[in-house]
Each structure stands twice: as C-alpha cells, then as structure tokens.
Scaffold this motif. Sequence first.
Motif, PDB file in Angstrom:
ATOM      1  N   LYS A  93       0.825  -1.208   0.000  1.00 53.68           N
ATOM      2  CA  LYS A  93       0.000   0.000   0.000  1.00 53.68           C
ATOM      3  C   LYS A  93       0.858   1.256   0.000  1.00 53.68           C
ATOM      4  O   LYS A  93       0.334   2.371   0.116  1.00 53.68           O
ATOM      5  CB  LYS A  93      -0.911  -0.005   1.236  1.00 53.68           C
ATOM      6  N   THR A  94       2.170   1.078  -0.086  1.00 56.18           N
ATOM      7  CA  THR A  94       3.160   2.173  -0.072  1.00 56.18           C
ATOM      8  C   THR A  94       2.907   3.155   1.072  1.00 56.18           C
ATOM      9  O   THR A  94       3.024   4.371   0.901  1.00 56.18           O
ATOM     10  CB  THR A  94       3.223   2.915  -1.432  1.00 56.18           C
ATOM     11  N   CYS A 146      -0.835  -0.291   8.225  1.00 60.22           N
ATOM     12  CA  CYS A 146      -2.285  -0.144   8.109  1.00 60.22           C
ATOM     13  C   CYS A 146      -2.926  -0.938   9.242  1.00 60.22           C
ATOM     14  O   CYS A 146      -2.232  -1.498  10.086  1.00 60.22           O
ATOM     15  CB  CYS A 146      -2.755  -0.672   6.745  1.00 60.22           C
ATOM     16  N   GLY A 147      -4.220  -0.999   9.234  1.00 58.71           N
ATOM     17  CA  GLY A 147      -4.904  -1.730  10.306  1.00 58.71           C
ATOM     18  C   GLY A 147      -5.016  -3.217  10.041  1.00 58.71           C
ATOM     19  O   GLY A 147      -5.632  -3.939  10.817  1.00 58.71           O
ATOM     20  N   GLY A 148      -4.407  -3.669   8.957  1.00 56.93           N
ATOM     21  CA  GLY A 148      -4.612  -5.068   8.578  1.00 56.93           C
ATOM     22  C   GLY A 148      -3.469  -6.000   8.891  1.00 56.93           C
ATOM     23  O   GLY A 148      -3.481  -7.147   8.441  1.00 56.93           O
ATOM     24  N   VAL A 149      -2.497  -5.522   9.650  1.00 55.35           N
ATOM     25  CA  VAL A 149      -1.367  -6.399   9.975  1.00 55.35           C
ATOM     26  C   VAL A 149      -1.884  -7.617  10.740  1.00 55.35           C
ATOM     27  O   VAL A 149      -2.679  -7.483  11.669  1.00 55.35           O
ATOM     28  CB  VAL A 149      -0.324  -5.660  10.852  1.00 55.35           C
ATOM     29  N   ARG A 150      -1.436  -8.794  10.331  1.00 54.91           N
ATOM     30  CA  ARG A 150      -1.891 -10.019  11.001  1.00 54.91           C
ATOM     31  C   ARG A 150      -1.238 -10.158  12.369  1.00 54.91           C
ATOM     32  O   ARG A 150      -0.225  -9.510  12.650  1.00 54.91           O
ATOM     33  CB  ARG A 150      -1.557 -11.232  10.121  1.00 54.91           C
ATOM     34  N   GLU A 205      -1.374  -8.170   5.306  1.00 54.72           N
ATOM     35  CA  GLU A 205      -2.708  -8.673   4.941  1.00 54.72           C
ATOM     36  C   GLU A 205      -2.850  -8.832   3.426  1.00 54.72           C
ATOM     37  O   GLU A 205      -3.652  -9.614   2.954  1.00 54.72           O
ATOM     38  CB  GLU A 205      -3.810  -7.749   5.467  1.00 54.72           C
ATOM     39  N   VAL A 206      -2.068  -8.090   2.663  1.00 57.30           N
ATOM     40  CA  VAL A 206      -2.168  -8.166   1.203  1.00 57.30           C
ATOM     41  C   VAL A 206      -1.336  -9.337   0.673  1.00 57.30           C
ATOM     42  O   VAL A 206      -1.772 -10.087  -0.201  1.00 57.30           O
ATOM     43  CB  VAL A 206      -1.685  -6.847   0.554  1.00 57.30           C
ATOM     44  N   ILE A 207      -0.112  -9.459   1.207  1.00 58.89           N
ATOM     45  CA  ILE A 207       0.784 -10.546   0.802  1.00 58.89           C
ATOM     46  C   ILE A 207       1.108 -11.356   2.061  1.00 58.89           C
ATOM     47  O   ILE A 207       2.061 -11.045   2.778  1.00 58.89           O
ATOM     48  CB  ILE A 207       2.079  -9.999   0.149  1.00 58.89           C
ATOM     49  N   PRO A 208       0.308 -12.368   2.354  1.00 59.20           N
ATOM     50  CA  PRO A 208       0.447 -13.089   3.625  1.00 59.20           C
ATOM     51  C   PRO A 208       1.828 -13.720   3.835  1.00 59.20           C
ATOM     52  O   PRO A 208       2.242 -13.929   4.966  1.00 59.20           O
ATOM     53  CB  PRO A 208      -0.636 -14.171   3.534  1.00 59.20           C
ATOM     54  N   GLY A 209       2.527 -13.985   2.758  1.00 60.77           N
ATOM     55  CA  GLY A 209       3.853 -14.595   2.903  1.00 60.77           C
ATOM     56  C   GLY A 209       4.930 -13.603   3.284  1.00 60.77           C
ATOM     57  O   GLY A 209       6.086 -13.994   3.498  1.00 60.77           O
ATOM     58  N   MET A 210       4.569 -12.360   3.377  1.00 61.27           N
ATOM     59  CA  MET A 210       5.561 -11.302   3.618  1.00 61.27           C
ATOM     60  C   MET A 210       5.350 -10.684   4.995  1.00 61.27           C
ATOM     61  O   MET A 210       4.215 -10.432   5.409  1.00 61.27           O
ATOM     62  CB  MET A 210       5.366 -10.235   2.535  1.00 61.27           C
ATOM     63  N   MET A 211       6.449 -10.441   5.700  1.00 59.80           N
ATOM     64  CA  MET A 211       6.362  -9.732   6.978  1.00 59.80           C
ATOM     65  C   MET A 211       6.026  -8.270   6.686  1.00 59.80           C
ATOM     66  O   MET A 211       6.503  -7.696   5.702  1.00 59.80           O
ATOM     67  CB  MET A 211       7.705  -9.835   7.705  1.00 59.80           C
ATOM     68  N   CYS A 212       5.188  -7.669   7.525  1.00 54.44           N
ATOM     69  CA  CYS A 212       4.836  -6.258   7.339  1.00 54.44           C
ATOM     70  C   CYS A 212       6.109  -5.408   7.361  1.00 54.44           C
ATOM     71  O   CYS A 212       6.953  -5.541   8.255  1.00 54.44           O
ATOM     72  CB  CYS A 212       3.896  -5.805   8.458  1.00 54.44           C
TER      73      CYS A 212
END
Length: 134
Positions: free
Chosen positions: A62-63, A69-73, A79-86
């Motif tokens: 989301k740059t 954002c509020g979607g960090v797991r 939340e957009v790319i689950p395989g990636m650490m925020c």
Amino acid sequence: MSISVPAPVRGFFRRHPRLTRALELAVRPFEAASKKVVFGCKMCGQCILHETGMTCPMGCPKTLRNGPCGGVRMDGRCEVIPGMMCVWVKAERRSRWLPWGGAILKVQPALDWSGAGSSAWINVLADRQGKEAS
Ligand code: SF4
C-alpha cells in the motif's frame, strides 16, 4: 532523508540545473542498482530509509510511509501478501538497533509522486526532495 546539506551547496546545485541533471544521469543508475540490491529500493525520489530502520517503506503493497495499516496479522505478516512480513513491523524492530532509532516517530509528508524515478541522493543535494527532477 534527514541529512543536512549546507545551504551554499544546495544553492550551488539550484543555480546550476544542467550540471545537476548531468550529475543525476551519472548517479541514478548506481543508486538504483545498489539500493535495489540492499534495500529493495523502488526509486521513489524521497528516501526515508534513515528514519524507517533502514527498511524501505515502498516495499509495503500500500506504499504506506507512516506506519502500518490496520490489517497487519497477529503474527506481523502483511494482509495483502500473507507470505511477507509487514514492512513496518520490520522497520520498528530494526529501529531498536539503531542509535537514531527514535527517528521512526517522525511524521512523514505524503510522497510527491512527480519525483518518482529520480535520484534521492541528488534531490537531497539540490534541495528538491519531492520535486520532479528537471
Ligand atoms: S529512495 Fe524511496 S524507494 Fe528507494 S530505498 Fe529510499 S524510501 Fe525506498
């Protein structure tokens, strides 16, 4: 980038746009190649690595440049790319190791996309952070 360039240097580059442009043409490929390898740089033209734990915020899908954002797991993944650490989880963790880690608290201005693709190094020298390379 929070590097302070002396006013006479900035003034020199502002008064000599053609020289600045030539310097940018020479520097940009080296900057792009080296920072892409080390930081995954996207050449946004307004580098804030120094203030984000040496973690490129443009790696965020989301740059976002001012935190997650509020979607960090719950496990810190994106939340957009689950395989990636925020990106921002990494930035916060890395900031703890830096003597200037508190810089991550600085509120960043919105990215001026007109400067995307330009050299952040030259933009600092020429005092045109966020301004389009001419
Ligand atoms: S110039 Fe922009 S895209 Fe490149 S590393 Fe710095 S913040 Fe990231």
